[in-house]
Design a protein around this motif. Structure first.
Motif, PDB file in Angstrom:
ATOM      1  N   ALA A 187       1.179   5.051   8.287  1.00 33.32           N
ATOM      2  CA  ALA A 187       2.081   5.445   7.202  1.00 33.32           C
ATOM      3  C   ALA A 187       2.768   6.773   7.498  1.00 33.32           C
ATOM      4  N   ALA A 188       2.016   7.723   8.078  1.00 31.39           N
ATOM      5  CA  ALA A 188       2.608   9.037   8.379  1.00 31.39           C
ATOM      6  C   ALA A 188       3.683   8.920   9.446  1.00 31.39           C
ATOM      7  N   ARG A 189       3.425   8.100  10.460  1.00 32.90           N
ATOM      8  CA  ARG A 189       4.418   7.928  11.521  1.00 32.90           C
ATOM      9  C   ARG A 189       5.686   7.269  10.984  1.00 32.90           C
ATOM     10  N   TYR A 190       5.507   6.271  10.137  1.00 34.42           N
ATOM     11  CA  TYR A 190       6.680   5.604   9.566  1.00 34.42           C
ATOM     12  C   TYR A 190       7.457   6.552   8.670  1.00 34.42           C
ATOM     13  N   GLN A 191       6.748   7.364   7.898  1.00 30.78           N
ATOM     14  CA  GLN A 191       7.425   8.317   7.023  1.00 30.78           C
ATOM     15  C   GLN A 191       8.257   9.303   7.828  1.00 30.78           C
ATOM     16  N   THR A 245       6.536  -4.038   4.962  1.00 36.40           N
ATOM     17  CA  THR A 245       5.422  -4.117   5.913  1.00 36.40           C
ATOM     18  C   THR A 245       4.422  -2.991   5.686  1.00 36.40           C
ATOM     19  N   VAL A 246       4.922  -1.773   5.545  1.00 38.19           N
ATOM     20  CA  VAL A 246       4.031  -0.630   5.328  1.00 38.19           C
ATOM     21  C   VAL A 246       3.290  -0.772   4.003  1.00 38.19           C
ATOM     22  N   GLU A 282       9.628 -11.381  -3.196  1.00 45.83           N
ATOM     23  CA  GLU A 282       9.736  -9.981  -3.626  1.00 45.83           C
ATOM     24  C   GLU A 282       8.703  -9.136  -2.893  1.00 45.83           C
ATOM     25  N   LEU A 283       9.181  -8.076  -2.260  1.00 58.11           N
ATOM     26  CA  LEU A 283       8.299  -7.191  -1.515  1.00 58.11           C
ATOM     27  C   LEU A 283       7.794  -6.062  -2.400  1.00 58.11           C
ATOM     28  N   PRO A 284       6.573  -5.617  -2.185  1.00 55.23           N
ATOM     29  CA  PRO A 284       6.079  -4.474  -2.968  1.00 55.23           C
ATOM     30  C   PRO A 284       6.845  -3.208  -2.625  1.00 55.23           C
TER      31      PRO A 284
END
Length: 733
Positions: free
Chosen positions: A231-235, A254-255, A370-372
């Motif tokens: 999550a940190a890398r994607y952020q 996905t995340v 629908e994605l979260p």
């Protein structure tokens, strides 16, 4: 070529070009562009983007404009100018410390404000400021272009690798908590042989005995760490407007789905069942469904390679053994329903995750469900105490250095004020020993003096000078890392490299004296006005972490939070998370040799237990909204208040108090057991038919989360009791 090699190579190329291009074009102050490259590379992230470079240019221009305005208003009154600059710079550097993304944006703004003052000479100050601004922008542009086009990192491959690591950790945890009892039974040893000991002469058996499988707690910690890293890398990449923005919707989904799967697994993570049963006993075809979930985990790595979107596969509903549940007690029935609910939710989200991953980079379709939503991360952390302390350090250093400049006119003049203020802001509360700065600068000076005497006078070609600058920079960024690299590279800036070299050893010694005085200013700020000693900060962060954790636990027990309490909860959670991160950083740098009763292993174990507790508490916080909507749980919480966990959290917060020392772990265990017995008795009188499966599952998920928090707090208490905290309170310089 390793990432470290690529990074050092990019920086060396950037700094070499920042020096040689202005010299080739006859521009003044080439060292300003080179200094800009050095500062960005030392304090920024290793990934570059055009968007980030644009923001840095805008920050430089903003700083230049503010600096020139201050010079225009107060150029004739030095004291008023210093008052205005000190206040503006404190605000800018505080924002830089609070900014959670690339800090060089605001750092360059502060640098430009400091550099606009031409040492008290009002004449020519405007042209001087424009030259500085232009060369700083040039350094930013050079570093950005080189970083974007030379060894660009493969963003999606890096994220895929982290995603595969996360799914592997999730799969291992699921296998451990869902393993049927008959698969973990071990064969009885032969007569005369102890249980767990290998047969005589069997070396392979020795390896099997030593290869102990990880516990559920260890696997949970691995899932926490992998989820956080992903999550940190994607952020980080998402904030840079990188190439993932073309499929941002799918990436966000996905995340978010990965996060939901981690939460579901952590809801069910426990070593033993409260009812003594296992899902294989009350869920039909459990082993087939378990194999189906494992297969879904195994298919995730292959989903990245698919070139077309695949809709989620339909799954059969979970079926219970109804006759067996009718005859079972309430605990058994409750756990059966919660296990089926979690298994069904896990299968559904894994199928959606596979479909979502296959839609990334797909040309044939998009996600049809629908994605979260992915919760946005804040860009600033305004309430960090160390950020405020750093701002105070900057203010004090600026005025002490300014007073020294006014009264004694040290070598370098006003540059001493600039560099002292700048380096104190960058290095404030970083885990390094101040002696290291003297060592690094002296090492850089030892490298530069022979070059100044024997090498530079012999260089006649630009390519020879370029090779020298490249090697010097490459060595610095390859061997050292972080902002401390600055002090090694300062050795090169003592050479005074320019088109027209004036070889005078007195000039070099003057520059060296300037930087030694700057290093001394940074060392003084290490102790004053706020101490940065690791032993002091470990105590501070330990107390702060559990103080806010106790506050979070108290607020979570309030049925209806007011607006003020909601704001307070957000603030406490953010402060708690930051305090733990700092405790981990400073604990790793802590030298235990001066403390005979403390070992590094004890401190490491204590911080690891704090990390586990933090993850369990964050899992409860994430599930709070869904759990608060369960009428079954709301009724139970109104009649059965938990006083054990809050008392234990307060005891860890006030670990030095006499009452905390007297707290008996055995009594806490008994109190918590009585609380669970009261909840069991309360649950046994309910008619479960009136409540939905999700409500019943929420009740048992809540109990499991509370049990995990209680056990992790007990582990923290036991690890804390083994540490001689009194020794850390001894005064040492």
């Amino acid at each position: 070529m390793s990432d470290k090699f690529k990074f050092a190579f990019r920086v060396a190329v950037s700094l070499t070009l920042a020096y040689l291009i202005p010299m080739a074009l006859g521009w003044s102050q080439p060292s300003t562009a080179a200094t800009t490259v050095m500062l960005i590379a030392s304090t920024g992230s290793r990934r570059e983007s055009l968007a980030k470079g644009t923001l840095r240019v805008l920050g430089t221009i903003a700083g230049g404009i503010i600096g020139l305005i201050l010079v225009g208003f107060f150029a004739q009154d030095r004291l008023l100018y210093m008052v205005a600059v000190s206040l503006v710079v404190v605000v800018v550097f505080y924002i830089r410390s609070a900014y959670l993304n690339d800090p060089t944006l605001f750092m360059l703004t502060g640098v430009m404000i400091l550099m606009m003052y031409n040492g008290g000479d009002a004449e020519g100050a405007f042209i001087y400021g424009l030259d500085r601004t232009f060369m700083t922008i040039f350094g930013v542009v050079v570093y950005t272009i080189v970083g974007v086009f030379l060894f660009p990192p493969k963003v999606e491959q890096n994220l895929r690798h982290l995603g595969d690591e996360l799914s592997a950790a999730q799969k291992a945890l699921f296998e451990a908590i869902s393993q049927p009892p008959h698969q973990v039974e071990s064969e009885s040893p032969p007569d005369g042989q102890e249980l767990g000991s290998p047969p005589p002469g069997d070396e392979s058996a020795v390896a099997k005995v030593e290869d102990v499988p990880p516990t559920v707690a260890e696997l949970s910690k691995t899932v926490f760490a992998a989820q956080q890293a992903f999550a940190a890398r994607y952020q980080t990449l998402n904030s840079e407007c990188s190439e993932i923005s073309a499929y941002k919707k799918e990436w966000d989904g996905t995340v978010a789905l990965y996060s939901q799967i981690s939460e579901l697994l952590l809801f069910a993570a426990k070593d033993h069942s409260r009812s003594g049963g296992h899902p294989v006993d009350y869920l039909r075809d459990f082993e087939e469904m378990r194999a189906e979930v494992i297969g879904l985990f195994d298919r995730l790595p292959d989903a990245w390679e698919k070139q077309e979107a695949h809709p989620p596969q339909s799954l059969a509903a979970v079926e219970y053994d109804g006759e067996r549940l009718k005859q079972a007690g309430h605990l058994y029935r409750g756990e059966a329903i919660s296990s089926g609910y979690l298994l069904n939710q896990l299968r559904e989200r894994l199928a959606k995750l596979e479909s979502c991953i296959s839609s990334i980079d797909s040309l044939t379709g998009t996600v049809e469900f629908e994605l979260p939503a992915l919760k946005a991360k804040p860009n600033f952390n305004w309430w960090d105490a160390e950020n405020a302390k750093s701002a105070v350090k900057v203010f004090v250093t600026y005025w002490l250095a300014g007073a020294f400049w006014i009264h004694f006119n040290p070598p370098g003049g006003y540059n001493f004020v600039i560099f002292s203020t700048l380096f104190v802001s960058i290095l404030s509360f970083l885990p390094f020993h101040p002696v290291m700065l003297f060592v690094l600068f002296t090492l850089g000076f030892v490298f530069s003096v022979p070059a100044y005497v024997f090498l530079l006078p012999q260089l006649t070609l630009g390519s020879e000078l370029a090779l020298f600058i490249f090697i010097y920079t490459f060595v610095g960024f390859y061997i050292f890392k972080g902002p401390i690299t600055i002090f090694f590279l300062l050795g090169m800036f003592t050479l005074g490299i320019d088109n027209k070299m004036v070889y005078h050893f007195g000039i070099t010694l003057t520059i060296v004296t300037l930087f030694y005085m700057t290093v001394l200013s940074v060392v003084i700020s290490y102790y004053l006005p706020f101490s940065s000693r690791p032993e002091h900060l470990v105590l501070v962060f330990r107390e702060r972490f559990f103080r806010h954790a106790a506050g979070v636990i108290h607020l979570l027990q309030v049925d209806h939070l007011s607006v003020w309490q909601k704001l307070q909860l957000v603030w406490r959670i953010a402060t708690m998370v930051v305090a733990l991160k700092k405790l981990q950083v400073w604990g790793a740098k802590f030298n235990t040799e001066p403390y005979p009763s403390l070992t590094a292993e004890q401190l490491t174990q204590y911080i690891a237990q704090c990390d586990v507790f933090h993850h369990h508490l964050m899992t409860l916080i994430k599930a709070r909204k869904q759990l608060d909507e369960s009428p079954l749980l709301v009724e139970a919480k109104q009649g059965h208040r938990d006083t054990v966990i809050p008392a234990l959290a307060v005891a860890l917060w006030k670990a030095d108090s006499l009452n905390a020392a007297k707290l008996d772990v055995d009594h806490l265990l008994q109190d918590y057991k009585r609380l669970e017995e009261r909840l069991d008795e309360y649950f046994s009188h309910l008619e479960l038919e009136k409540y939905s499966n999700s409500d019943i599952a929420g009740f048992y998920i809540f109990l499991n989360l509370k049990k995990n928090i209680f056990q992790s707090l007990l582990n923290c208490k036991q690890a804390s009791d083994e540490i001689a905290w009194d020794e850390l309170q001894m005064k040492r310089f």
